[in-house]
Write a protein that holds these residues in place. Structure first.
Motif, PDB file in Angstrom:
ATOM      1  N   ILE A 114       0.840  -1.212   0.000  1.00  0.00           N
ATOM      2  CA  ILE A 114       0.000   0.000   0.000  1.00  0.00           C
ATOM      3  C   ILE A 114       0.868   1.252   0.000  1.00  0.00           C
ATOM      4  O   ILE A 114       0.586   2.217  -0.721  1.00  0.00           O
ATOM      5  CB  ILE A 114      -0.966  -0.012   1.205  1.00  0.00           C
ATOM      6  N   ILE A 115       1.934   1.254   0.795  1.00  0.00           N
ATOM      7  CA  ILE A 115       2.833   2.409   0.871  1.00  0.00           C
ATOM      8  C   ILE A 115       3.585   2.604  -0.444  1.00  0.00           C
ATOM      9  O   ILE A 115       3.884   3.722  -0.850  1.00  0.00           O
ATOM     10  CB  ILE A 115       3.842   2.247   2.032  1.00  0.00           C
ATOM     11  N   GLY A 116       3.905   1.501  -1.094  1.00  0.00           N
ATOM     12  CA  GLY A 116       4.665   1.580  -2.338  1.00  0.00           C
ATOM     13  C   GLY A 116       6.152   1.350  -2.136  1.00  0.00           C
ATOM     14  O   GLY A 116       6.975   1.882  -2.878  1.00  0.00           O
ATOM     15  N   ILE A 117       6.503   0.541  -1.148  1.00  0.00           N
ATOM     16  CA  ILE A 117       7.902   0.221  -0.860  1.00  0.00           C
ATOM     17  C   ILE A 117       8.414  -0.743  -1.937  1.00  0.00           C
ATOM     18  O   ILE A 117       7.747  -1.724  -2.266  1.00  0.00           O
ATOM     19  CB  ILE A 117       8.035  -0.435   0.531  1.00  0.00           C
ATOM     20  N   ASP A 118       9.591  -0.458  -2.476  1.00  0.00           N
ATOM     21  CA  ASP A 118      10.208  -1.368  -3.447  1.00  0.00           C
ATOM     22  C   ASP A 118      10.582  -2.686  -2.770  1.00  0.00           C
ATOM     23  O   ASP A 118      10.992  -2.690  -1.601  1.00  0.00           O
ATOM     24  CB  ASP A 118      11.473  -0.741  -4.043  1.00  0.00           C
ATOM     25  N   PHE A 119      10.485  -3.763  -3.506  1.00  0.00           N
ATOM     26  CA  PHE A 119      10.830  -5.100  -3.007  1.00  0.00           C
ATOM     27  C   PHE A 119      10.118  -5.397  -1.691  1.00  0.00           C
ATOM     28  O   PHE A 119      10.715  -5.923  -0.750  1.00  0.00           O
ATOM     29  CB  PHE A 119      12.350  -5.249  -2.852  1.00  0.00           C
ATOM     30  N   TRP A 120       8.845  -5.070  -1.634  1.00  0.00           N
ATOM     31  CA  TRP A 120       8.084  -5.174  -0.401  1.00  0.00           C
ATOM     32  C   TRP A 120       8.052  -6.593   0.164  1.00  0.00           C
ATOM     33  O   TRP A 120       8.109  -6.775   1.372  1.00  0.00           O
ATOM     34  CB  TRP A 120       6.665  -4.634  -0.578  1.00  0.00           C
ATOM     35  N   GLY A 121       8.002  -7.592  -0.682  1.00  0.00           N
ATOM     36  CA  GLY A 121       7.942  -8.973  -0.194  1.00  0.00           C
ATOM     37  C   GLY A 121       9.231  -9.417   0.471  1.00  0.00           C
ATOM     38  O   GLY A 121       9.221 -10.055   1.533  1.00  0.00           O
ATOM     39  N   ILE A 122      10.351  -9.059  -0.145  1.00  0.00           N
ATOM     40  CA  ILE A 122      11.655  -9.443   0.409  1.00  0.00           C
ATOM     41  C   ILE A 122      11.903  -8.713   1.733  1.00  0.00           C
ATOM     42  O   ILE A 122      12.369  -9.306   2.710  1.00  0.00           O
ATOM     43  CB  ILE A 122      12.778  -9.151  -0.599  1.00  0.00           C
ATOM     44  N   LYS A 123      11.570  -7.428   1.760  1.00  0.00           N
ATOM     45  CA  LYS A 123      11.760  -6.658   2.989  1.00  0.00           C
ATOM     46  C   LYS A 123      10.839  -7.162   4.099  1.00  0.00           C
ATOM     47  O   LYS A 123      11.249  -7.261   5.262  1.00  0.00           O
ATOM     48  CB  LYS A 123      11.528  -5.175   2.718  1.00  0.00           C
ATOM     49  N   ALA A 124       9.604  -7.510   3.736  1.00  0.00           N
ATOM     50  CA  ALA A 124       8.660  -8.045   4.723  1.00  0.00           C
ATOM     51  C   ALA A 124       9.157  -9.381   5.273  1.00  0.00           C
ATOM     52  O   ALA A 124       9.062  -9.637   6.478  1.00  0.00           O
ATOM     53  CB  ALA A 124       7.279  -8.202   4.096  1.00  0.00           C
ATOM     54  N   LEU A 125       9.708 -10.223   4.412  1.00  0.00           N
ATOM     55  CA  LEU A 125      10.236 -11.511   4.854  1.00  0.00           C
ATOM     56  C   LEU A 125      11.406 -11.325   5.822  1.00  0.00           C
ATOM     57  O   LEU A 125      11.462 -11.979   6.874  1.00  0.00           O
ATOM     58  CB  LEU A 125      10.680 -12.345   3.649  1.00  0.00           C
TER      59      LEU A 125
END
Length: 160
Positions: free
Chosen positions: A39-50
């Motif tokens: 929602i925020i628009g963070i790049d590579f959101w999945g990798i950072k979330a992991l």
């Protein structure tokens, strides 16, 4: 000797349940981070979330060890919108996790959430930050001893 084996077995089962609960909570954190970062628009959101979800498994550190400095860096760089959004995601994750944690952990280890909480607080007061790691373990062992003694005391063959 049989009681000791039974206590040991029940304790191992409870500790296994604790780690299972931590993995479930990390998965919940991962999903919430993915949604928030997307929602925020963070790049590579999945990798950072992991990465943050993996760090979140460590009891004392948690996701705040990454999220708070990340938000502060953006704030001091003048990216206040992203800073506030990251802060909001962090708050949502913590609130949801604080609500879910006693229920998930209690269900997996068989100890009431209040007892796990009290054990963790007492162990933190005695052992400091290390107490957060061993608090649930102490609750599991106490529950195992209690269960074994209750089973033994309820066995009619032991009454004579």
């Amino acid at each position: 000797m049989s009681d000791l084996k039974d206590i040991f077995y029940r304790s191992l089962k409870g500790i296994k349940g604790y780690f299972k609960a931590e993995l479930k909570l990390a998965a919940l954190t991962f999903v919430l981070l993915c949604i928030g970062f997307y929602i925020i628009g963070i790049d590579f959101w999945g990798i950072k979330a992991l990465g943050i979800a993996i760090i979140d498994i460590i009891p004392v550190l948690g996701s705040g060890i990454i999220m708070i400095p990340w938000a502060l860096i953006h704030f001091f760089m003048g990216n206040t919108t992203i800073a506030w959004q990251l802060g909001l995601v962090y708050i949502v994750i913590n609130v949801v996790r604080q609500i879910a944690e006693p229920f998930v952990t209690g269900r997996e280890i068989g100890v009431r959430p209040l007892y796990t909480f009290i054990s963790t607080i007492v162990c933190m007061l005695i052992f400091g930050p290390l107490g957060a790691l061993i608090g649930a373990g102490v609750a599991i062992v106490i529950k195992a001893v209690y269960d074994v003694k209750m089973v033994r005391n309820s066995d009619p063959s032991e009454w004579e």
